[in-house]
Design a protein around this motif. Structure first.
Motif, PDB file in Angstrom:
ATOM      1  N   ASN A 355       0.823  -1.209   0.000  1.00  0.00           N
ATOM      2  CA  ASN A 355       0.000   0.000   0.000  1.00  0.00           C
ATOM      3  C   ASN A 355       0.863   1.269   0.000  1.00  0.00           C
ATOM      4  O   ASN A 355       0.553   2.241  -0.706  1.00  0.00           O
ATOM      5  N   ALA A 356       1.953   1.266   0.771  1.00  0.00           N
ATOM      6  CA  ALA A 356       2.843   2.425   0.804  1.00  0.00           C
ATOM      7  C   ALA A 356       3.526   2.644  -0.544  1.00  0.00           C
ATOM      8  O   ALA A 356       3.698   3.787  -0.992  1.00  0.00           O
ATOM      9  N   ALA A 357       3.900   1.551  -1.216  1.00  0.00           N
ATOM     10  CA  ALA A 357       4.520   1.691  -2.533  1.00  0.00           C
ATOM     11  C   ALA A 357       3.539   2.273  -3.545  1.00  0.00           C
ATOM     12  O   ALA A 357       3.898   3.155  -4.345  1.00  0.00           O
ATOM     13  N   LEU A 358       2.299   1.810  -3.515  1.00  0.00           N
ATOM     14  CA  LEU A 358       1.295   2.354  -4.425  1.00  0.00           C
ATOM     15  C   LEU A 358       1.022   3.821  -4.126  1.00  0.00           C
ATOM     16  O   LEU A 358       0.911   4.653  -5.047  1.00  0.00           O
ATOM     17  N   TRP A 359       0.948   4.165  -2.838  1.00  0.00           N
ATOM     18  CA  TRP A 359       0.725   5.567  -2.459  1.00  0.00           C
ATOM     19  C   TRP A 359       1.888   6.443  -2.914  1.00  0.00           C
ATOM     20  O   TRP A 359       1.682   7.557  -3.395  1.00  0.00           O
ATOM     21  N   ALA A 360       3.118   5.961  -2.751  1.00  0.00           N
ATOM     22  CA  ALA A 360       4.290   6.743  -3.154  1.00  0.00           C
ATOM     23  C   ALA A 360       4.303   6.981  -4.662  1.00  0.00           C
ATOM     24  O   ALA A 360       4.654   8.079  -5.131  1.00  0.00           O
ATOM     25  N   VAL A 361       3.900   5.973  -5.427  1.00  0.00           N
ATOM     26  CA  VAL A 361       3.858   6.149  -6.886  1.00  0.00           C
ATOM     27  C   VAL A 361       2.824   7.197  -7.273  1.00  0.00           C
ATOM     28  O   VAL A 361       3.076   8.071  -8.120  1.00  0.00           O
ATOM     29  N   LEU A 362       1.653   7.142  -6.648  1.00  0.00           N
ATOM     30  CA  LEU A 362       0.610   8.111  -6.975  1.00  0.00           C
ATOM     31  C   LEU A 362       1.012   9.530  -6.579  1.00  0.00           C
ATOM     32  O   LEU A 362       0.798  10.488  -7.339  1.00  0.00           O
ATOM     33  N   VAL A 363       1.600   9.682  -5.394  1.00  0.00           N
ATOM     34  CA  VAL A 363       2.025  11.014  -4.959  1.00  0.00           C
ATOM     35  C   VAL A 363       3.160  11.539  -5.830  1.00  0.00           C
ATOM     36  O   VAL A 363       3.207  12.731  -6.176  1.00  0.00           O
ATOM     37  N   ALA A 364       4.076  10.651  -6.209  1.00  0.00           N
ATOM     38  CA  ALA A 364       5.168  11.083  -7.087  1.00  0.00           C
ATOM     39  C   ALA A 364       4.644  11.549  -8.438  1.00  0.00           C
ATOM     40  O   ALA A 364       5.103  12.564  -8.990  1.00  0.00           O
ATOM     41  N   LEU A 365       3.656  10.845  -8.990  1.00  0.00           N
ATOM     42  CA  LEU A 365       3.066  11.284 -10.256  1.00  0.00           C
ATOM     43  C   LEU A 365       2.370  12.628 -10.098  1.00  0.00           C
ATOM     44  O   LEU A 365       2.476  13.508 -10.959  1.00  0.00           O
ATOM     45  N   ALA A 366       1.668  12.801  -8.969  1.00  0.00           N
ATOM     46  CA  ALA A 366       0.972  14.068  -8.751  1.00  0.00           C
ATOM     47  C   ALA A 366       1.943  15.230  -8.582  1.00  0.00           C
ATOM     48  O   ALA A 366       1.639  16.366  -8.965  1.00  0.00           O
ATOM     49  N   LEU A 367       3.114  14.966  -8.023  1.00  0.00           N
ATOM     50  CA  LEU A 367       4.102  16.020  -7.826  1.00  0.00           C
ATOM     51  C   LEU A 367       4.909  16.294  -9.090  1.00  0.00           C
ATOM     52  O   LEU A 367       5.343  17.432  -9.332  1.00  0.00           O
ATOM     53  N   LEU A 368       5.140  15.280  -9.891  1.00  0.00           N
ATOM     54  CA  LEU A 368       5.961  15.457 -11.092  1.00  0.00           C
ATOM     55  C   LEU A 368       5.171  16.037 -12.249  1.00  0.00           C
ATOM     56  O   LEU A 368       5.752  16.621 -13.176  1.00  0.00           O
ATOM     57  N   LEU A 369       3.860  15.899 -12.237  1.00  0.00           N
ATOM     58  CA  LEU A 369       3.068  16.463 -13.325  1.00  0.00           C
ATOM     59  C   LEU A 369       3.209  17.979 -13.440  1.00  0.00           C
ATOM     60  O   LEU A 369       3.309  18.513 -14.550  1.00  0.00           O
TER      61      LEU A 369
END
Length: 374
Positions: A355-369
């Motif tokens: 769950n933490a890995a999935l959350w980190a991927v989503l937050v990273a995408l939201a920040l990099l966009l």
């Protein structure tokens, strides 16, 4: 004629004595010659074991025991010398350093654009709080060594178990204090005050505030907010109030969960502050703080997170991950009776890691966009 008649009289006298002689051998076997042999048989085993036990076995036992004790003593001394560096490292609790890596870099969430200087300053902040937290751990273990010996798990700590002496722990405390002073002098001027305030609160915690119910858990949670503030100061970012509240409530939940586990595992005698808690009271507090964590996280994403318009869907998907992480921790704490070490719970549970890995991927995408669109 009279002479011949008187002569046989002595013959009768001589013939009488041989008659009892054959009767004597027949009378001797009647008293059963086996009876004197029986006491001989019973006496001989009693004599031999006593002789063996008194003369042989004590010497053999004493010699073997002296040899084994001498060997074990030398082995223990050798092992202590070899394990002393490991014990000193364990006293610093490197497994807890991940807390600094997880909290201090959160200041980068509000820093744009990211650069090498921002990462270096974040690493500098992590180093300072690592030294400060290690110093606090050593001081706490020195102060709590007697109580730790009564705990089923904490009795294995280096100072409580005798692997590290109080003299060595005091010397290590001096080295850490000097290193932390050098870190503060070498860094930017007057931007080390969150670390200094953390040390002051930690010393007050060790001196007596840890025995006050609720205050003990709130001080622990405040220390993590100061980590976030230190990272924001060195990076030069604006700290979000909702993010600070989210970090505070999350760490408060973990601190209360740890105290609940200690109460169920070792009772209230180990930690005096536990006398002000009950299991029902802690259960209500943990659930209340978990709700506050989820709400403050969602408000941070809506108001303060630097996200692009196209990242709203990604942000929306990250919220269920955060709620699932909270629910999983509550399940481990309340259902499976875990939560004694929050670091182990959060970083060894498979469901939490995925769950933490999935959350980190989503937050990273939201920040990099936003950076990609710019």
């Amino acid at each position: 004629m009279d002479i011949t008649r008187s002569s046989p009289a002595p013959v009768r006298v001589v013939a009488v004595p041989p008659e009892p002689e054959p009767a004597d051998p027949t009378a001797l076997p009647e008293p059963t010659a086996v009876e004197p042999l029986q006491p001989l048989l019973t006496v001989t085993p009693t004599v031999t074991p006593t002789a063996i036990t008194t003369t042989v076995t004590p010497t053999a036992i004493t010699t073997t025991t002296t040899v084994t004790t001498s060997v074990t003593a030398t082995d223990v001394r050798g092992r202590r010398r070899r394990n002393r560096p490991r014990a000193l490292l364990a006293l610093l609790r490197p497994g807890q350093w991940v807390k600094n890596l997880a909290v201090v870099p959160l200041a980068l969430l509000d820093t744009h654009p990211w650069g090498t200087a921002a990462f270096l300053r974040t690493g500098w902040a992590v180093l300072g709080f690592t030294l400060a937290s290690a110093l606090v751990y050593v001081v706490n273990d020195l102060a709590d060594r007697e109580r730790d010996r009564l705990h089923p798990v904490k009795r294995l700590r280096p100072i409580a178990s005798g692997q590290v002496s109080t003299v060595a722990a005091g010397a290590l405390t001096g080295v850490l204090a000097l290193s932390l002073t050098g870190w503060a002098v070498a860094g930017p001027a007057w931007q080390w005050w969150p670390t200094a305030l953390y040390l002051a609160l930690s010393l007050a915690y060790s001196q007596g505030l840890k025995h006050v119910p609720l205050v003990d858990a709130f001080i622990v949670a405040t220390g993590f907010v100061l980590r976030l503030v230190q990272g924001a100061l060195l990076v030069g970012a604006r700290m979000s109030e909702w993010l600070a509240l989210c970090v505070f409530s999350l760490c408060l939940m973990l601190a209360l969960g740890k105290r609940r586990h200690e109460m169920t595992a070792a009772g209230r005698a180990h930690r005096p502050a536990l006398r002000g808690y009950t299991l029902a009271f802690l259960d209500h507090l943990v659930v209340l703080v978990a709700v506050l964590t989820a709400v403050s996280y969602v408000l941070y994403l809506r108001d303060d997170a630097a996200l692009a318009a196209g990242a709203s869907l990604v942000t929306l998907l990250s919220a269920p991950c955060a709620v699932f992480g909270l629910a999983r921790y509550l399940q481990l704490l309340l259902v499976e009776e875990g939560g004694g070490n929050p670091v182990h719970v959060l970083f060894r549970d498979r469901a939490t890691l995925v769950n933490a890995a999935l959350w980190a991927v989503l937050v990273a995408l939201a920040l990099l966009l936003p950076h990609a669109s710019a």
